[in-house]
Design a protein around this motif. Sequence first.
Motif, PDB file in Angstrom:
ATOM      1  N   UNK A  93       0.858  -1.192   0.000  1.00 29.02           N
ATOM      2  CA  UNK A  93       0.000   0.000   0.000  1.00 29.02           C
ATOM      3  C   UNK A  93       0.892   1.238   0.000  1.00 29.02           C
ATOM      4  N   UNK A  94       0.493   2.227  -0.786  1.00 25.37           N
ATOM      5  CA  UNK A  94       1.248   3.478  -0.851  1.00 25.37           C
ATOM      6  C   UNK A  94       0.500   4.557  -0.073  1.00 25.37           C
ATOM      7  N   UNK A  95       1.220   5.205   0.846  1.00 27.22           N
ATOM      8  CA  UNK A  95       0.664   6.325   1.620  1.00 27.22           C
ATOM      9  C   UNK A  95       1.409   7.595   1.220  1.00 27.22           C
ATOM     10  N   UNK A  96       0.654   8.625   0.840  1.00 23.14           N
ATOM     11  CA  UNK A  96       1.338   9.868   0.462  1.00 23.14           C
ATOM     12  C   UNK A  96       1.880  10.560   1.702  1.00 23.14           C
ATOM     13  N   UNK A  97       3.171  10.915   1.655  1.00 23.03           N
ATOM     14  CA  UNK A  97       3.824  11.561   2.797  1.00 23.03           C
ATOM     15  C   UNK A  97       4.588  12.809   2.327  1.00 23.03           C
ATOM     16  N   UNK A  98       4.074  13.455   1.293  1.00 23.61           N
ATOM     17  CA  UNK A  98       4.781  14.604   0.726  1.00 23.61           C
ATOM     18  C   UNK A  98       4.787  15.782   1.697  1.00 23.61           C
ATOM     19  N   UNK A  99       5.964  16.233   2.169  1.00 24.71           N
ATOM     20  CA  UNK A  99       6.025  17.407   3.052  1.00 24.71           C
ATOM     21  C   UNK A  99       5.657  18.674   2.274  1.00 24.71           C
ATOM     22  N   UNK A 100       5.184  19.682   2.998  1.00 20.20           N
ATOM     23  CA  UNK A 100       4.746  20.913   2.338  1.00 20.20           C
ATOM     24  C   UNK A 100       5.891  21.632   1.626  1.00 20.20           C
ATOM     25  N   UNK A 101       7.034  21.649   2.251  1.00 17.74           N
ATOM     26  CA  UNK A 101       8.153  22.381   1.659  1.00 17.74           C
ATOM     27  C   UNK A 101       9.091  21.481   0.855  1.00 17.74           C
ATOM     28  N   UNK A 102       8.622  20.290   0.495  1.00 19.20           N
ATOM     29  CA  UNK A 102       9.507  19.330  -0.156  1.00 19.20           C
ATOM     30  C   UNK A 102       9.973  19.800  -1.533  1.00 19.20           C
TER      31      UNK A 102
END
Length: 371
Positions: A93-102
């Motif tokens: 399973x893929x969980x999105x973990x994109x940080x705001x300032x990435x």
Amino acid sequence: MSKEMLNALNALETEKGIAKEIVIEALEAALVAAYKRNYNQAQNVEVTFDLKKGNIHVFAKKEVVEEVFDSRLEVGIEEAHTINNAYELGDEIKFEVTPKDFGRIAAQTAKQVIMQRVREAERSIIYNEFVGYEEDIMQGIVERQDNRFIYVNLGKIEAVLSKQEQMPNEVYQPHDRIKVYVTKVENTSKGPQIFVSRTHPGLLKRLFEQEVPEIYDGTVEIKSIAREAGDRSKVAVFSRDENIDPVGTCVGPEGRRVQAIVNELKGEKMDIVEWDEDPAVFVSNALNPAQVLTVQFNEEDGSCIVVVPDYQLSLAIGKRGQNARLAAKLTSRKIDIKSESDMIAMLEEQEAAAEAITEEAIEEISEQVEE
């Protein structure tokens, strides 16, 4: 950032011919490293780049398990079912973990890696282009020189001309236009490396192909070349069409074809001889301009004794033995050249020796009979 990135990718593809896919693959790999380094994460992550919008997404990949031991890499079956009842043990399973300032951090971190991949891609393109010129002729411009090499600009890359591959009768100056033979193309860690030559027999062959259409289309064939670069060469040619004279074809009307090659090689003399399937005839032709009386072969090692008129001995051997040396190389045979008088003297000595042996044998037999 998304628009800038897309514009940059399009510019790379348009201006340098580097496919977007190559850069995006490098970008995604760099962003995975950037995320783990900047956010101190050890989980299994995947970064995707949206080609339409230019957005970057980071996903944590977790395996569905019965019991969770590492929450960074695993997710329980019950939690998985809250997302979708279809998930089973072993699924990912893929969980999105994109940080705001990435986006900002990733762009800064990945810049050097991306540029490195871009350079590698450019090198690969240049290598693939020039490896096709191996054992071929190219025209370049002399750029500069040092103690080891002369550097020749071939357009997209500089080739190196070592001292051993330089003609002894030539002086190379910056901006000189020269034709070179590509001997080797290597893909090194520093990029493609091209080695060229002005002394290789292949250069002479390619020059003849350029100047003589019958050689280029295969009607006339170059069978062998013997070359002492800058001084003299011998070329053996053969015609597949009995109506075409191979030597005359290569020389050209009023010698224009061969003269163009001589001019390109700064006065290197050319002996063009006719190849023949009869080795005796071929050896005779190879010793041109000397007249040959007879050719005697040693069947054991393929060497031969060539007899020439006395007054032609020095011509057959040539200055510093060059004519004989080139003929031997052209025919791939060991050639021993003798004058007519020397050959007669040698035969007389052999006959005298044979007679002496015969007389001794007769005497021995007679003595044995008397006993």
